[in-house]
Write an enzyme that holds these catalytic residues in place. Structure first.
Site, PDB file in Angstrom:
ATOM      1  CE  LYS A 108     -25.153  57.396  27.897  1.00  0.00           C
ATOM      2  NZ  LYS A 108     -24.352  56.231  27.518  1.00  0.00           N
ATOM      3  N   GLY A 157     -27.167  52.944  22.247  1.00  0.00           N
ATOM      4  CA  GLY A 157     -26.852  51.676  21.438  1.00  0.00           C
ATOM      5  C   GLY A 157     -26.867  50.607  22.056  1.00  0.00           C
ATOM      6  N   GLY A 158     -26.636  50.431  23.358  1.00  0.00           N
ATOM      7  CA  GLY A 158     -26.414  49.220  23.970  1.00  0.00           C
ATOM      8  C   GLY A 158     -27.507  48.940  24.798  1.00  0.00           C
ATOM      9  CE  LYS A 162     -19.082  55.808  18.942  1.00  0.00           C
ATOM     10  NZ  LYS A 162     -18.881  55.338  20.347  1.00  0.00           N
ATOM     11  CB  SER A 164     -16.903  48.631  23.039  1.00  0.00           C
ATOM     12  OG  SER A 164     -17.185  49.652  22.276  1.00  0.00           O
ATOM     13  CB  THR A 165     -16.143  53.475  25.142  1.00  0.00           C
ATOM     14  OG1 THR A 165     -16.529  53.383  23.858  1.00  0.00           O
ATOM     15  CG2 THR A 165     -14.916  54.721  25.604  1.00  0.00           C
ATOM     16  CD  GLU A 170     -26.124  53.847  28.919  1.00  0.00           C
ATOM     17  OE1 GLU A 170     -26.866  54.772  28.211  1.00  0.00           O
ATOM     18  OE2 GLU A 170     -25.266  53.079  28.381  1.00  0.00           O
ATOM     19  CG  ASP A 187     -22.216  55.513  29.644  1.00  0.00           C
ATOM     20  OD1 ASP A 187     -21.495  54.615  29.133  1.00  0.00           O
ATOM     21  OD2 ASP A 187     -23.352  55.476  29.788  1.00  0.00           O
ATOM     22  N   GLY A 188     -19.770  56.063  27.534  1.00  0.00           N
ATOM     23  CA  GLY A 188     -19.514  56.325  26.267  1.00  0.00           C
ATOM     24  C   GLY A 188     -21.069  57.016  25.760  1.00  0.00           C
TER      25      GLY A 188
HETATM   26  C1  5RP Z   1     -25.138  52.058  25.854  1.00  0.00           C
HETATM   27  C2  5RP Z   1     -24.614  53.440  25.397  1.00  0.00           C
HETATM   28  C3  5RP Z   1     -23.162  53.439  24.998  1.00  0.00           C
HETATM   29  O1  5RP Z   1     -22.391  54.117  25.835  1.00  0.00           O
HETATM   30  C4  5RP Z   1     -23.088  53.778  23.411  1.00  0.00           C
HETATM   31  O2  5RP Z   1     -23.860  52.763  22.844  1.00  0.00           O
HETATM   32  C5  5RP Z   1     -21.570  53.810  22.969  1.00  0.00           C
HETATM   33  O3  5RP Z   1     -20.960  52.362  22.940  1.00  0.00           O
HETATM   34  P1  5RP Z   1     -19.468  52.321  22.568  1.00  0.00           P
HETATM   35  O4  5RP Z   1     -18.667  52.603  23.722  1.00  0.00           O
HETATM   36  O5  5RP Z   1     -19.660  50.569  22.506  1.00  0.00           O
HETATM   37  O6  5RP Z   1     -19.275  52.800  21.276  1.00  0.00           O
HETATM   38  O7  5RP Z   1     -25.380  54.333  25.582  1.00  0.00           O
HETATM   39  O8  5RP Z   1     -26.579  51.891  25.904  1.00  0.00           O
END
Ligand code: 5RP
Length: 234
Positions: A98, A100-101, A125, A34-35, A107, A85-86
């Site tokens: 990292k 979560g997605g 975070k 999302s970020t 990545e 990246d987030g």
């Molecule tokens: C995806 C990731 C994202 O950077 C991580 O999950 C953070 O996500 P968000 O910006 O939605 O909090 O590693 O694989």
């Protein structure tokens, strides 16, 4: 401020961070989540100032293309100034969790190519010790149960992320209950289990810069300096 407002603030701060270095031949590495999505949306206004991007997921590639930003295959790119990246968690050494997605492998690959990894995250975070967020591990499907048993021997509690298939056709185990005092060691140990593609620890190659969205504004941290300009640690 809401979490989404903090994410938007760091996305905008990342634009300010990279914008002076954008050139006609610049290729940006772009993350997932999302970020990262907010960053992509903010980047759209600058699309004529750089050449294009490499994405860490099919979802991000589609979003970039939707904004008219050209997406390149990493194999056609020899150099990349920035990866943005987030993260799910970040510690003071800018070591991250990292994935979560479920995009952790791509990545990590794009991170490896980039000269500078700019991590963008809201203050929820920032942690003292990694491991509160379950650590994602991408595995070859037939190895899933074997890898899970090996992770139990390391002290973790792996949970199969049911219904999720990564962009690489693999499965994810989320490892709960680990207080990760030595992230580099655990990253290496997990990667040495046969069947593991990679894990979500970004410690051997941490972020170079962390832009952290806080109620007091966006703070900038680097590996060498985890004190923000205002003197506050995170
Ligand atoms: C995806 C990731 C994202 O950077 C991580 O999950 C953070 O996500 P968000 O910006 O939605 O909090 O590693 O694989």
């Amino acid at each position: 401020m809401t979490q989404d407002e903090l994410k938007l603030a760091v996305a905008q701060a990342a634009i300010s961070f990279i914008e002076p270095d954008l050139r006609a031949d610049t290729i940006l590495g772009i993350g997932t989540g999302s970020t990262a999505n907010m960053f992509i949306d903010e980047l759209a206004a600058f699309r004529t100032d750089f050449k294009g991007a490499v994405a860490s997921s099919e979802a991000s590639a589609e979003r970039l293309k939707g904004h008219g930003i050209e997406v390149f295959d990493l194999n056609d790119i020899s150099a990349m100034d920035f990866y943005i990246d987030g993260a799910d968690e970040a510690n003071k050494k800018l070591e991250l969790i990292k994935g979560g997605g479920a995009a952790l492998t791509r990545e990590k690959i794009v991170t490896a190519v980039a000269k500078k990894f700019v991590c963008i995250a809201d203050e929820s975070k920032a942690v003292e010790v990694l491991g509160g967020f379950p650590l994602p591990v991408e595995v070859i499907p037939m190895s899933r149960s074997y890898v899970a048993r090996e992770i139990v021997k390391l002290g973790g509690h792996p949970v199969y992320r049911e219904g999720v298939v990564t962009d690489n056709g693999n499965h994810i185990l989320d490892v709960h209950g680990m207080k990760i005092e030595n992230p580099v060691e655990l990253e290496n140990n997990l990667n040495s289990i046969v069947g593991v593609v990679t894990n979500g620890l970004f410690a051997a190659r941490p972020a170079d810069v962390l832009l952290l969205g806080t109620a007091e504004g966006v703070k900038t941290f680097t590996v060498a300096n985890t004190v923000a300009q205002d003197g506050n640690y995170f």
